[in-house]
Design a protein around this motif. Structure first.
Motif, mmCIF file in Angstrom:
data_model
loop_
_atom_site.group_PDB
_atom_site.id
_atom_site.type_symbol
_atom_site.label_atom_id
_atom_site.label_comp_id
_atom_site.label_asym_id
_atom_site.label_seq_id
_atom_site.Cartn_x
_atom_site.Cartn_y
_atom_site.Cartn_z
ATOM 1 N N ARG A 121 -6.259 -15.217 -27.959
ATOM 2 C CA ARG A 121 -5.752 -13.997 -27.201
ATOM 3 C C ARG A 121 -4.254 -14.393 -26.440
ATOM 4 N N ASP B 261 -4.760 -18.048 -19.806
ATOM 5 C CA ASP B 261 -5.903 -17.302 -20.327
ATOM 6 C C ASP B 261 -6.892 -18.458 -21.194
ATOM 7 N N ASP C 180 -6.655 -10.274 -13.010
ATOM 8 C CA ASP C 180 -7.180 -9.456 -13.798
ATOM 9 C C ASP C 180 -8.570 -9.630 -14.477
ATOM 10 N N GLY D 23 -0.143 -7.389 -21.508
ATOM 11 C CA GLY D 23 0.665 -6.334 -21.059
ATOM 12 C C GLY D 23 0.959 -6.397 -19.620
ATOM 13 N N LYS D 24 0.191 -6.873 -18.516
ATOM 14 C CA LYS D 24 0.774 -6.965 -17.279
ATOM 15 C C LYS D 24 1.669 -7.929 -17.306
ATOM 16 N N CYS E 139 -5.376 -14.050 -15.865
ATOM 17 C CA CYS E 139 -6.332 -13.745 -16.962
ATOM 18 C C CYS E 139 -5.199 -12.550 -17.819
ATOM 19 N N ASP F 198 -9.097 -22.380 -17.812
ATOM 20 C CA ASP F 198 -10.221 -21.654 -17.329
ATOM 21 C C ASP F 198 -9.632 -21.380 -15.751
ATOM 22 N N ALA F 199 -9.555 -19.914 -15.557
ATOM 23 C CA ALA F 199 -8.987 -19.665 -14.044
ATOM 24 C C ALA F 199 -9.963 -20.112 -12.898
HETATM 25 C C1 LIG Z 1 -9.146 -7.478 -18.512
HETATM 26 S S1 LIG Z 1 -8.588 -8.678 -19.666
HETATM 27 C C2 LIG Z 1 -6.781 -8.988 -19.118
HETATM 28 C C3 LIG Z 1 -5.851 -7.813 -19.685
HETATM 29 C C4 LIG Z 1 -4.329 -8.375 -19.079
HETATM 30 N N1 LIG Z 1 -4.332 -8.773 -18.056
HETATM 31 C C5 LIG Z 1 -3.325 -7.355 -19.692
HETATM 32 O O1 LIG Z 1 -2.940 -6.764 -18.762
HETATM 33 O O2 LIG Z 1 -3.021 -7.322 -20.730
HETATM 34 C C6 LIG Z 1 -9.293 -10.073 -19.175
HETATM 35 C C7 LIG Z 1 -8.798 -11.475 -19.670
HETATM 36 O O3 LIG Z 1 -9.436 -12.751 -19.010
HETATM 37 C C8 LIG Z 1 -9.668 -13.637 -20.035
HETATM 38 N N2 LIG Z 1 -10.715 -14.578 -19.315
HETATM 39 C C9 LIG Z 1 -12.008 -14.700 -19.093
HETATM 40 N N3 LIG Z 1 -12.517 -15.269 -18.574
HETATM 41 C C10 LIG Z 1 -11.340 -16.187 -18.128
HETATM 42 C C11 LIG Z 1 -11.396 -17.472 -17.326
HETATM 43 N N4 LIG Z 1 -12.486 -18.111 -17.003
HETATM 44 N N5 LIG Z 1 -10.200 -17.978 -17.050
HETATM 45 C C12 LIG Z 1 -8.961 -17.297 -17.907
HETATM 46 N N6 LIG Z 1 -9.023 -16.152 -18.510
HETATM 47 C C13 LIG Z 1 -10.270 -15.640 -18.682
HETATM 48 C C14 LIG Z 1 -10.110 -12.855 -21.184
HETATM 49 O O4 LIG Z 1 -9.857 -13.910 -22.172
HETATM 50 C C15 LIG Z 1 -9.397 -11.739 -21.312
HETATM 51 O O5 LIG Z 1 -8.115 -12.012 -22.085
#
Ligand SMILES: C[S@@+](CC[C@H](N)C(=O)[O-])C[C@H]1O[C@@H](n2cnc3c(N)ncnc32)[C@H](O)[C@@H]1O
Length: 433
Positions: free
Chosen positions: A281, A276, A321, A257-258, A252, A302-303
Motif C-alpha cells: 500500500r 504505513d 487516520d 490521499g490525505k 497511517c 508500525d505506528a
Molecule cells: C484508513 S487507511 C488510511 C487512508 C489514508 N490516510 C488516506 O487518506 O489515503 C488506514 C491505513 O492504516 C494502515 N495501518 C494499519 N495498521 C497500521 C499500523 N499499525 N501502523 C501503520 N499503519 C497501519 C493500513 O495499511 C491502511 O493503509
C-alpha cells in the motif's frame, strides 16, 4: 463471459471465502470484456452485496430446502437474480432468462429449473414477500443485526438515515490541486467537456461530478490537476492546519490521499513522513505523490511501535487516520456489511488506543494530533478519545467549530450522506507543555 455467472462468483468469493470486493472483482473479470459487460458485473456484484441481508431472507422463503454447500455458487446466482428483480429497473423477462442462462456458465445446467422456478415464484409473490421482510430492521435495511443495533444505540435520532445512506450509491467526488489551478478553473474545464459538476460545500477544493468517470478520462488527471477523494476526507488537511516549516507525520498514510492533500495545501512544510505498515500500500502512496509531483519521506513501519522507525525528532503535527471498522464508507464498500464481525470492533478499538498512546510522545509540546476514522461507531471515536484524554494530564481537546457534521462528547462526526459526504470522525488533540 457471462456477466451474471461472473457476479455470482464474486458474491461467492466475498460471502463464502471472506474476500473483499476490491480484490475479488478485478480477479473475476477477464481483461478483454467490453465496458458494458464490466459495468453490469460491477453493478450486480455491488448491488447484491448491498442488499445481501434482505435478498438472503427472501431467498430462504422461496427455497423448499437450503442448497448444499457445494452449490453455494447457485445460491449466489439466485441472489443476483433477486437483486435484479427487486432493485433494478431492468425488464424482468431479461433478468429471469439471463440468470437462468448463467447456470450453464457455472457448469450447473441441472439448476436451470430451480433458478427459473425461484425467480418466477418471486415475481408472483413479490408484494407479500417484500412486505413480510419489511417488519424486521435487519432485513428492511439490509444490515447485520449487530451493526443495526450499534447504530441505533449510538445514533438514536439518526440511525435510520444512516442505514438508508449506507444503501445509496456513493457520489463521485474530486479534489482539485491548488498548485495547478483553482476549483473554479477546473469546473470550467469540466463544463467545456459537458461534464456536469458542482462545488462541494465545506471544502475549498472539492467537486461533485454528476456521473462517475474512469479517472483517465478526467481532464488533467495524469498531470496532477485533480484526485478522487471524498469530501469528508478532504476536511482532514484543513483541520490538521500544518504550517510552513513544521515537521508532520502521517501515521497511517496509504494510499496517500490525505498525505497529498496536506502537501498540496502546505507545500512548504519542513518534512512530511508518510508511514504505513503495509509495504504494498505504501508503494501506492509513492505512485500517487509522483503523479502529483509531490515529495514525502515514505516509511514502512508500525505506528504502534515507533522505536523501530522514528528518528527521535518530534513532530508539530501528527495525523492518525486510524484503521477502523470503515462503517462510515459502507455505501462505497457494501461487502463491509458481510465481512465485518462484531468482535472486530473491540480489536480495532484496542489497536487504535495503542497507536494513540504510542504516537503521543512523538508530538512536540504545543503540537497537535488529528485523530480521524471513517467509522460511525462511538467506541472507535468519541469514547476512544474520551478514554485517551482521561488517561493523560498533558493532552487537551481543541473544539472543532464547523458548519458540517455534529458535535460529540469528544470530537465531531460526519454521518454518511451528510452534505454528500462519507461517514467520518475527527478529534483535534493538543499537547500541553
Ligand atoms: C484508513 S487507511 C488510511 C487512508 C489514508 N490516510 C488516506 O487518506 O489515503 C488506514 C491505513 O492504516 C494502515 N495501518 C494499519 N495498521 C497500521 C499500523 N499499525 N501502523 C501503520 N499503519 C497501519 C493500513 O495499511 C491502511 O493503509
Amino acid at each position: 463471459m457471462d456477466a451474471r455467472a461472473c457476479a455470482a462468483r464474486v458474491v461467492h468469493a466475498v460471502t463464502a471465502h471472506g474476500r473483499s470486493l476490491t480484490d475479488a472483482l478485478p480477479e473475476a473479470i477477464q481483461k478483454e470484456i467490453d465496458s458494458r459487460q464490466r459495468a453490469l458485473i460491477q453493478e450486480l456484484s455491488y448491488g447484491t452485496l448491498r442488499w445481501y441481508y434482505r435478498l438472503d431472507v427472501l431467498l430462504q422463503q422461496l427455497l423448499k430446502k437450503p442448497l448444499k454447500q457445494r452449490d453455494a455458487d447457485i445460491r449466489c446466482l439466485l441472489l443476483t437474480g433477486l437483486y435484479q428483480l427487486s432493485q433494478l429497473a431492468m425488464p424482468q423477462r431479461v433478468a429471469v432468462n439471463e440468470t437462468v442462462q448463467a447456470t450453464k456458465a457455472l457448469q450447473k445446467d441441472w439448476a436451470r429449473g430451480l433458478v427459473n422456478g425461484v425467480l418466477r415464484n418471486y415475481q408472483r409473490q413479490a408484494e407479500v414477500l417484500e412486505g413480510r421482510v419489511d417488519n424486521t430492521v435487519e432485513f428492511r435495511f439490509a444490515h447485520p443485526q449487530w451493526l443495526a443495533q450499534m447504530l441505533q444505540t449510538d445514533w438514536p435520532d439518526a440511525w435510520q438515515a444512516v442505514l438508508d445512506a449506507n444503501n445509496e450509491r456513493p457520489p463521485f467526488s474530486l479534489r482539485t490541486n491548488p498548485q495547478h489551478l483553482t476549483r473554479d478553473e477546473y469546473l470550467d474545464e469540466l463544463a467545456a467537456r459537458s461534464l456536469e459538476a458542482r462545488p462541494l460545500p465545506h471544502t475549498a477544493t472539492g467537486i461533485l461530478l454528476a456521473r462517475p468517470l474512469p479517472v483517465e478520462s478526467l481532464p488533467g488527471f495524469a498531470e496532477g490537476f485533480v484526485s478522487v477523494q471524498d469530501a469528508a476526507a478532504q476536511l482532514a488537511a484543513g483541520l490538521l492546519d500544518a504550517k510552513a516549516g513544521q515537521r508532520v507525520l502521517d501515521a497511517c498514510a496509504a494510499p496517500g490521499g490525505k498525505t497529498a492533500h496536506i502537501l498540496e495545501s502546505t507545500p512548504d512544510v519542513a518534512h512530511l513522513s508518510a508511514l504505513d505498515i503495509d509495504a504494498r500500500r505504501l508503494e501506492r502512496v509513492g505512485e500517487n505523490l509522483s503523479r502529483l509531483s509531490l515529495k514525502a519521506t515514505l516509511q514502512q513501519g508500525d505506528a504502534g511501535e515507533p522505536a523501530a522507525w522514528w528518528d527521535g525528532q518530534q513532530y508539530e503535527r501528527i495525523l492518525l487516520d486510524a484503521p477502523c471498522s470503515a462503517t462510515g464508507v459502507i455505501r462505497r464498500h457494501p461487502d463491509i456489511k458481510v465481512l465485518r464481525q462484531p468482535e472486530d470492533v473491540a480489536t480495532l478499538v484496542s489497536r487504535q488506543a495503542h497507536m494513540l498512546r504510542a504516537l503521543w510522545p512523538l508530538l512536540s509540546p504545543g503540537g497537535m494530533l488529528l485523530y480521524c476514522t471513517c467509522s460511525v461507531l462511538s467506541d472507535e471515536n468519541s469514547r476512544q478519545i474520551g478514554s485517551f484524554l482521561g488517561s493523560r494530564t498533558d493532552a487537551t481537546e481543541l473544539p472543532i467549530n464547523a458548519a458540517w457534521g455534529r458535535e460529540c462528547a469528544h470530537g465531531r462526526q460526519v454521518l454518511p450522506g451528510d452534505d454528500d459526504m462519507d461517514g467520518f470522525y475527527f478529534a483535534c488533540l493538543r499537547k500541553l507543555g
